[in-house]
Scaffold this motif. Structure first.
Motif, mmCIF file in Angstrom:
data_model
loop_
_atom_site.group_PDB
_atom_site.id
_atom_site.type_symbol
_atom_site.label_atom_id
_atom_site.label_comp_id
_atom_site.label_asym_id
_atom_site.label_seq_id
_atom_site.Cartn_x
_atom_site.Cartn_y
_atom_site.Cartn_z
ATOM 1 N N GLU A 81 0.615 7.556 -4.844
ATOM 2 C CA GLU A 81 0.778 7.880 -3.427
ATOM 3 C C GLU A 81 1.100 9.356 -3.246
ATOM 4 O O GLU A 81 0.536 10.030 -2.385
ATOM 5 C CB GLU A 81 1.893 7.021 -2.820
ATOM 6 C CG GLU A 81 2.057 7.215 -1.327
ATOM 7 C CD GLU A 81 3.124 6.300 -0.743
ATOM 8 O OE1 GLU A 81 3.178 6.184 0.490
ATOM 9 O OE2 GLU A 81 3.907 5.716 -1.517
ATOM 10 N N ASP A 86 -2.191 7.445 0.261
ATOM 11 C CA ASP A 86 -1.903 6.025 0.483
ATOM 12 C C ASP A 86 -2.954 5.080 -0.081
ATOM 13 O O ASP A 86 -2.629 4.019 -0.601
ATOM 14 C CB ASP A 86 -1.778 5.741 1.993
ATOM 15 C CG ASP A 86 -0.415 6.120 2.532
ATOM 16 O OD1 ASP A 86 0.485 6.371 1.715
ATOM 17 O OD2 ASP A 86 -0.269 6.176 3.764
ATOM 18 N N ALA A 89 -2.777 4.366 -3.856
ATOM 19 C CA ALA A 89 -1.547 3.621 -4.126
ATOM 20 C C ALA A 89 -1.691 2.168 -3.684
ATOM 21 O O ALA A 89 -1.234 1.240 -4.363
ATOM 22 C CB ALA A 89 -0.369 4.289 -3.407
ATOM 23 N N TYR A 90 -2.348 1.974 -2.534
ATOM 24 C CA TYR A 90 -2.558 0.625 -2.011
ATOM 25 C C TYR A 90 -3.455 -0.180 -2.958
ATOM 26 O O TYR A 90 -3.166 -1.349 -3.259
ATOM 27 C CB TYR A 90 -3.186 0.689 -0.618
ATOM 28 C CG TYR A 90 -3.234 -0.650 0.073
ATOM 29 C CD1 TYR A 90 -2.199 -1.040 0.914
ATOM 30 C CD2 TYR A 90 -4.301 -1.528 -0.116
ATOM 31 C CE1 TYR A 90 -2.228 -2.280 1.558
ATOM 32 C CE2 TYR A 90 -4.342 -2.760 0.515
ATOM 33 C CZ TYR A 90 -3.303 -3.131 1.357
ATOM 34 O OH TYR A 90 -3.329 -4.355 1.972
#
Length: 445
Positions: A81, A86, A89-90
């Motif tokens: 992240e 984002d 990381a997601y």
């Protein structure tokens, strides 16, 4: 010291113990089957164990710099992240929930069932049932708080070392095969590049867990000095133990026999200790695997919970609930257990481990590359530890990781494709939920 800062009380010796305890699991007792069948020759199998250790050490040293510079809860998810944003990381969090943790639990539960069925003289048809029972039992045990899970983990860590050292010592002294069983190095009917790659993927399951060693940086008295020592010392010790036990296996049984049995460690134990002694060693192996399953459940059930707290998953309100007495994410544990049981019914230990290794190593390579990205983008970051011999060590980790990923793509395209598809399903999910991400302060218990 700030109120929310971790206590710096770990010295070199406890850090070494943590590294060894985190990495040594069930793979060393069962992966020789896949390693020697993939390699086609004992010498190449041993080389795969050595290369796996070198890549692991380079990876541990590299990831530790990122971990020390970004000491946030969430581990690798936090690193990606910070470095890439984002979305990546997601996708990692999604892959951990759907593939990484459930596949680890399922694979280990299958080998537990295989070992238990062999010990008790039960038919192969009972393996899946035993695997499901042990998974459900450990998921429920972890509903009684981290203290209960931690107690199981401590007992299993001690027990895992007993069969390891017993087989190494007696295998070397009483094995009748000797050094001759370490040859030939290669087999004519096995191309070296792809055979070594497949064997290497198999060894990486046994080395799995090393990514977590950098997480102890924030609790070390002198991370700059002691963290690289703990990583190099601990992972080198693990590598030596793995190489020694595989040589001990070969002193007792030829590589062809190890490749042909589902329970190589027990087969060796039965030869050198006799039927009764072999059963005792098998019980020790079962306890070790039991503890490793528990470790993945203990940590794995907190991943969907952490994502749900930020409203990142469908059903986040349900997944982020804690039970009233022990403050444990029970619903996240139920989700993890259900996915794991679905994978158990595949019955494919080696396929599950290869699938999870392929997927997780894509993200490992991104973590290694993050060292270069962060040094350029965030030179102001405090780095209590820097990877030694930069950029050589990170380059070794990246090249080793890419070899594992691309070899799997070429040798197991269906397996790799499945892993990529399941991981990429997280992308449309991310797109539909990213506007809803938030901190959910008022979690229900």
């Amino acid at each position: 010291m700030m109120k929310n800062e971790l206590k710096r009380e770990l010295g070199l010796v406890p850090a070494l113990a943590i590294v060894v305890g985190v990495v040594i699991g069930g793979g060393v007792f069962f992966k020789p089957t896949a390693v020697f069948s993939s390699a086609g020759a004992p010498g190449l199998g041993i080389i795969a164990w050595i290369l796996g250790g070198i890549i692991t050490i380079a990876g541990g040293l590299t990831a530790a710099e990122v971990s020390a510079a970004i000491p946030r809860t969430g581990g690798m998810v936090a690193y990606l992240e910070e470095t890439y944003g984002d979305m990546w990381a997601y996708l990692l969090g999604w892959a951990q929930i759907i593939i990484y943790f459930p596949a680890n639990i399922a694979a280990l539960a299958i080998i537990f069932g295989t070992q238990a069925a062999s010990l008790l003289g039960m038919p192969d048809s009972s393996i899946v049932l035993i695997a499901v029972i042990v998974t459900v039992f450990l998921v429920i045990m972890n509903f009684f708080g981290s203290k209960a899970g931690g107690a199981i983990q401590t007992a299993a860590t001690v027990c895992k070392l007993i069969p390891l050292f017993a087989i190494i010592i007696i295998g070397f002294t009483n094995g009748d095969g000797g050094m001759v069983r370490l040859f030939p190095v290669t087999a004519q009917d096995h191309p070296i590049a792809t055979s070594l790659g497949s064997a290497l993927v198999a060894t990486m399951f046994a080395y799995e867990g090393w990514i977590n060693v950098g997480a102890i940086a924030g609790e070390m008295k002198n991370p700059k000095r002691d963290l690289p020592r703990a990583i190099i010392g601990g992972l080198s010790l693990v590598m030596v133990v793995y190489i020694l036990i595989n040589i001990a296996y070969l002193f007792v049984l030829p590589a062809s026999s190890l490749a042909a049995t589902k329970t190589p460690a027990s087969a060796v134990a039965n030869v050198i200790f006799g039927a009764v002694g072999g059963k005792i060693i098998t019980v020790g192996i079962l306890i070790s695997v039991f503890g490793t399953i528990n470790g993945y459940i203990l940590t794995g059930m907190r991943v969907p919970y952490a994502m749900a707290v930020e409203n990142k998953l469908p059903g986040s309100k349900w997944l982020s609930k804690l039970n009233k007495k022990y403050k444990v994410p029970v619903n996240s544990g139920i989700l993890l257990g259900i996915i794991s049981i679905i994978l158990i019914f595949s019955g494919k230990f080696d396929q599950l481990t290869d699938l999870l290794i392929f997927v997780i190593w894509i993200f490992y390579v991104m973590t290694f590359f993050a060292v270069f990205v962060l040094r350029r983008k965030r030179p102001e970051l405090e780095r209590p530890y820097k990877v030694p011999l930069y950029p050589v060590v990170p380059a070794i980790a990246i090249l080793g990781g890419l070899y594992i990923v691309f070899n799997t793509l070429f040798t197991q395209p269906l397996n790799a494709g499945l892993g990529l598809i399941v991981t990429l399903i997280g992308f449309p999910l991310y797109m539909t939920r990213k506007s809803k991400f938030k901190k959910m302060d008022g979690r229900e218990s």
